[in-house]
Design a protein around this motif. Sequence first.
Motif, PDB file in Angstrom:
ATOM      1  N   MET A   1      30.582  22.659  31.649  1.00 12.80           N
ATOM      2  CA  MET A   1      31.780  23.478  31.893  1.00 12.80           C
ATOM      3  C   MET A   1      31.398  24.705  32.716  1.00 12.80           C
ATOM      4  N   ALA A   2      32.207  25.013  33.709  1.00 14.85           N
ATOM      5  CA  ALA A   2      31.897  26.175  34.550  1.00 14.85           C
ATOM      6  C   ALA A   2      32.117  27.467  33.765  1.00 14.85           C
ATOM      7  N   ASP A   3      31.537  28.520  34.264  1.00 22.94           N
ATOM      8  CA  ASP A   3      31.694  29.820  33.625  1.00 22.94           C
ATOM      9  C   ASP A   3      33.161  30.246  33.666  1.00 22.94           C
ATOM     10  N   PHE A   4      33.684  30.726  32.532  1.00 29.68           N
ATOM     11  CA  PHE A   4      35.108  31.047  32.437  1.00 29.68           C
ATOM     12  C   PHE A   4      35.503  32.167  33.400  1.00 29.68           C
ATOM     13  N   TYR A   5      34.607  33.135  33.578  1.00 25.77           N
ATOM     14  CA  TYR A   5      34.926  34.233  34.491  1.00 25.77           C
ATOM     15  C   TYR A   5      34.992  33.734  35.925  1.00 25.77           C
ATOM     16  N   GLU A   6      34.035  32.842  36.248  1.00 22.90           N
ATOM     17  CA  GLU A   6      34.045  32.276  37.597  1.00 22.90           C
ATOM     18  C   GLU A   6      35.304  31.449  37.831  1.00 22.90           C
ATOM     19  N   LEU A   7      35.694  30.675  36.820  1.00 21.92           N
ATOM     20  CA  LEU A   7      36.899  29.849  36.955  1.00 21.92           C
ATOM     21  C   LEU A   7      38.106  30.702  37.302  1.00 21.92           C
ATOM     22  N   LEU A   8      38.180  31.874  36.668  1.00 25.02           N
ATOM     23  CA  LEU A   8      39.328  32.744  36.897  1.00 25.02           C
ATOM     24  C   LEU A   8      39.112  33.670  38.099  1.00 25.02           C
ATOM     25  N   GLY A   9      37.886  33.667  38.622  1.00 24.99           N
ATOM     26  CA  GLY A   9      37.596  34.507  39.783  1.00 24.99           C
ATOM     27  C   GLY A   9      37.593  35.994  39.468  1.00 24.99           C
ATOM     28  N   VAL A  10      37.171  36.348  38.253  1.00 20.66           N
ATOM     29  CA  VAL A  10      37.095  37.768  37.891  1.00 20.66           C
ATOM     30  C   VAL A  10      35.666  38.073  37.447  1.00 20.66           C
ATOM     31  N   PRO A  11      35.228  39.339  37.560  1.00 20.69           N
ATOM     32  CA  PRO A  11      33.903  39.705  37.071  1.00 20.69           C
ATOM     33  C   PRO A  11      33.913  39.759  35.539  1.00 20.69           C
ATOM     34  N   PRO A  12      32.729  39.631  34.918  1.00 23.08           N
ATOM     35  CA  PRO A  12      32.672  39.678  33.452  1.00 23.08           C
ATOM     36  C   PRO A  12      33.185  40.998  32.874  1.00 23.08           C
ATOM     37  N   SER A  13      33.255  42.027  33.734  1.00 17.82           N
ATOM     38  CA  SER A  13      33.717  43.322  33.247  1.00 17.82           C
ATOM     39  C   SER A  13      35.247  43.445  33.342  1.00 17.82           C
ATOM     40  N   ALA A  14      35.931  42.383  33.761  1.00 19.13           N
ATOM     41  CA  ALA A  14      37.375  42.472  34.014  1.00 19.13           C
ATOM     42  C   ALA A  14      38.157  42.904  32.771  1.00 19.13           C
ATOM     43  N   THR A  15      39.213  43.692  33.002  1.00 18.64           N
ATOM     44  CA  THR A  15      40.065  44.111  31.888  1.00 18.64           C
ATOM     45  C   THR A  15      41.008  42.966  31.513  1.00 18.64           C
ATOM     46  N   GLU A  16      41.679  43.134  30.365  1.00 17.02           N
ATOM     47  CA  GLU A  16      42.629  42.104  29.941  1.00 17.02           C
ATOM     48  C   GLU A  16      43.719  41.901  30.993  1.00 17.02           C
ATOM     49  N   ASP A  17      44.138  43.010  31.579  1.00 14.95           N
ATOM     50  CA  ASP A  17      45.182  42.949  32.610  1.00 14.95           C
ATOM     51  C   ASP A  17      44.727  42.159  33.830  1.00 14.95           C
ATOM     52  N   GLU A  18      43.506  42.441  34.267  1.00 12.45           N
ATOM     53  CA  GLU A  18      42.976  41.738  35.434  1.00 12.45           C
ATOM     54  C   GLU A  18      42.865  40.236  35.169  1.00 12.45           C
ATOM     55  N   ILE A  19      42.472  39.906  33.951  1.00 15.66           N
ATOM     56  CA  ILE A  19      42.347  38.493  33.598  1.00 15.66           C
ATOM     57  C   ILE A  19      43.717  37.824  33.613  1.00 15.66           C
ATOM     58  N   LYS A  20      44.694  38.539  33.070  1.00 16.42           N
ATOM     59  CA  LYS A  20      46.048  37.986  33.025  1.00 16.42           C
ATOM     60  C   LYS A  20      46.592  37.768  34.446  1.00 16.42           C
ATOM     61  N   ARG A  21      46.395  38.783  35.310  1.00 15.48           N
ATOM     62  CA  ARG A  21      46.885  38.668  36.690  1.00 15.48           C
ATOM     63  C   ARG A  21      46.208  37.511  37.419  1.00 15.48           C
ATOM     64  N   ALA A  22      44.872  37.393  37.246  1.00 14.80           N
ATOM     65  CA  ALA A  22      44.128  36.327  37.922  1.00 14.80           C
ATOM     66  C   ALA A  22      44.630  34.962  37.471  1.00 14.80           C
ATOM     67  N   ARG A  24      47.658  34.226  36.216  1.00 15.32           N
ATOM     68  CA  ARG A  24      49.025  33.974  36.721  1.00 15.32           C
ATOM     69  C   ARG A  24      48.981  33.472  38.158  1.00 15.32           C
ATOM     70  N   LYS A  25      48.133  34.116  38.959  1.00 16.26           N
ATOM     71  CA  LYS A  25      48.034  33.753  40.367  1.00 16.26           C
ATOM     72  C   LYS A  25      47.540  32.308  40.502  1.00 16.26           C
ATOM     73  N   LEU A  26      46.465  31.980  39.754  1.00 15.55           N
ATOM     74  CA  LEU A  26      45.922  30.621  39.826  1.00 15.55           C
ATOM     75  C   LEU A  26      46.914  29.601  39.275  1.00 15.55           C
TER      76      LEU A  26
END
Length: 376
Positions: A1-22, A24-26
Amino acid sequence: MADFYELLGVPPSATEDEIKRAYRKLARELHPDASGGDPHSEERFKEVTVAYETLRDPERRRRYDMFGPEAASAGASGFDAGPFAGGLGDLFEGFFGGGFGSPFGGGGRGGRPRSRQGPDMEVALDLTFEEAVFGAQREVRLRQPVACATCQGTGARPGTTPVTCSECQGSGEVHRVRRSILGQMVSSSPCPRCGATGEEIASPCNDCRGEGRVTEERAYTVEVPAGVDDGSTLRLTGRGAAGARGGGYGDLYVHLRVAAHERFQRHGQDLVDVLHLPVTQATLGAHLRYETLEGTEDLVVPAGTQSGRVFRLRGRGVPSLDGRGRGDLLVQVMVDTPTHLSAEQEELLRRFAAARGDEVAPADTRLFAKIRSAFK
Ligand SMILES: [Zn+2]
Ligand SMILES: [Zn+2]
């Protein structure tokens, strides 16, 4: 399984908001309704959704960061106690050594292909005694190979793409056929032309010279669970070195070093302290304010307490790693014999001894001894 952060295209330091936005876009791009039923998009949509479901939940994200996807998907109630049966020092072995069945699946190493994945890395993290007992959020920094941003890890100069290797036709292996009296013998070996990747790079990326990775300093947040001990190891899945040409990330192992405490010693989940008491308090009893790791508590010393007696403060020790209960704090009494008595104190103590009928050394002997030592 690929890294979850990579899948979402966010850095591991991403906030909850950034994760949510990423996400939604995907989701808009990959949703079956939008992609017209493309099976590849559908597969990615599923993966991205699993990644999002894990990272949106702070507790599951914490566990994913520490122990990888298997731990994040294992029930919400925390870790199984089984792996810790051998003691806290076995945290690493218990989780990752394989050989136990549940809850992380056989072997525990996840299902990612290891062939082109980058190597695992190690880093040491120093903790105070209190951080190990109560848990902590700490940062580790290290220099490590990461995917080249210029070529997105492909190794090919932007605008160009790697081509199928002309020698192995993309299989990554070359076969050699020999004739023998038994017929044809076929042997295969890694393709020397493409390094077994199956792809050749016609014009290499300038920043990584075609390797697809560059060395950078990275910082990661480590959630240290309450109850770890000196020598425990945590695994940060996918935070190791990047593999060559988009080969995926290895894992990062964080070795914990716990400083000693000036008063408390650790025996498994129990803490041990020595409490010095003057002979008066031990004899007559006392109500003391006693300093634990997390504040002061009333400690009642009964009259006639002997040296060596142990008071047990239940639940004031080290929490168990599975979150179920804590050890105790054991306070062992040491009765101190008074020294350097004033004339008045000595007089009182001599009368006390006489009242009990205790035979003690006469006063003048001690006086002469004092005078002798003064003239030495
Ligand atoms: Zn590059
Ligand atoms: Zn090749």
